[in-house]
Motif scaffolding. Structure first.
Motif, PDB file in Angstrom:
ATOM      1  N   TYR A  39     -28.400  10.515  40.592  1.00 24.80           N
ATOM      2  CA  TYR A  39     -28.605   9.921  41.916  1.00 24.80           C
ATOM      3  C   TYR A  39     -27.785  10.635  42.990  1.00 24.80           C
ATOM      4  N   HIS A  40     -26.617  11.118  42.620  1.00 25.96           N
ATOM      5  CA  HIS A  40     -25.787  11.806  43.610  1.00 25.96           C
ATOM      6  C   HIS A  40     -26.357  13.181  43.964  1.00 25.96           C
ATOM      7  N   SER A  50     -24.647   5.870  44.324  1.00 26.53           N
ATOM      8  CA  SER A  50     -25.142   6.386  43.040  1.00 26.53           C
ATOM      9  C   SER A  50     -24.732   5.472  41.901  1.00 26.53           C
TER      10      SER A  50
END
Length: 113
Positions: A39-40, A50
């Protein structure tokens, strides 16, 4: 399994439960780490967002942030599928010593071919 085999003493059973618990926790932490990194770096979210998204997906609650790019959407989809399998596997691993002990206590024997 042999019918005359005794169940583990409480101290040994506690060791087994601890071992399976640590493995389950390690599996969750590694899975959460995969989600946070994805997610990051792929979803372009901050570290806290995230963590939040990965935690929500891993526990089955659902996504929080909208993914903008196609790559982020593909990652989020794959992570959701992965998380479902990991969650069910972790529950199975964690509870397996208890199920095994219960089968011994109820004298449920393995069927041999």
């Amino acid at each position: 399994m042999r019918k005359n085999k005794n169940i583990l003493p409480p101290k040994e059973f506690a060791k087994r439960v601890l071992k399976y618990s640590i493995f389950s926790l390690l599996l969750v932490v590694i899975s959460l780490g995969i989600g946070i990194l994805g997610y990051h770096y792929i979803g372009d979210l901050g570290w806290i967002d995230s963590l939040y998204n990965a935690s929500m997906i891993l526990t089955g609650m659902g996504p929080v942030n909208v993914m903008e790019s196609n790559n982020a959407k593909v990652f989020a989809s794959m992570y959701a599928i992965f998380s479902g399998v990991v969650f069910l596997s972790t529950v199975a691993i964690f509870f397996s010593p208890f199920a095994h002990r219960l089968m011994h206590l109820l004298h449920i024997e393995e069927i041999e071919d």
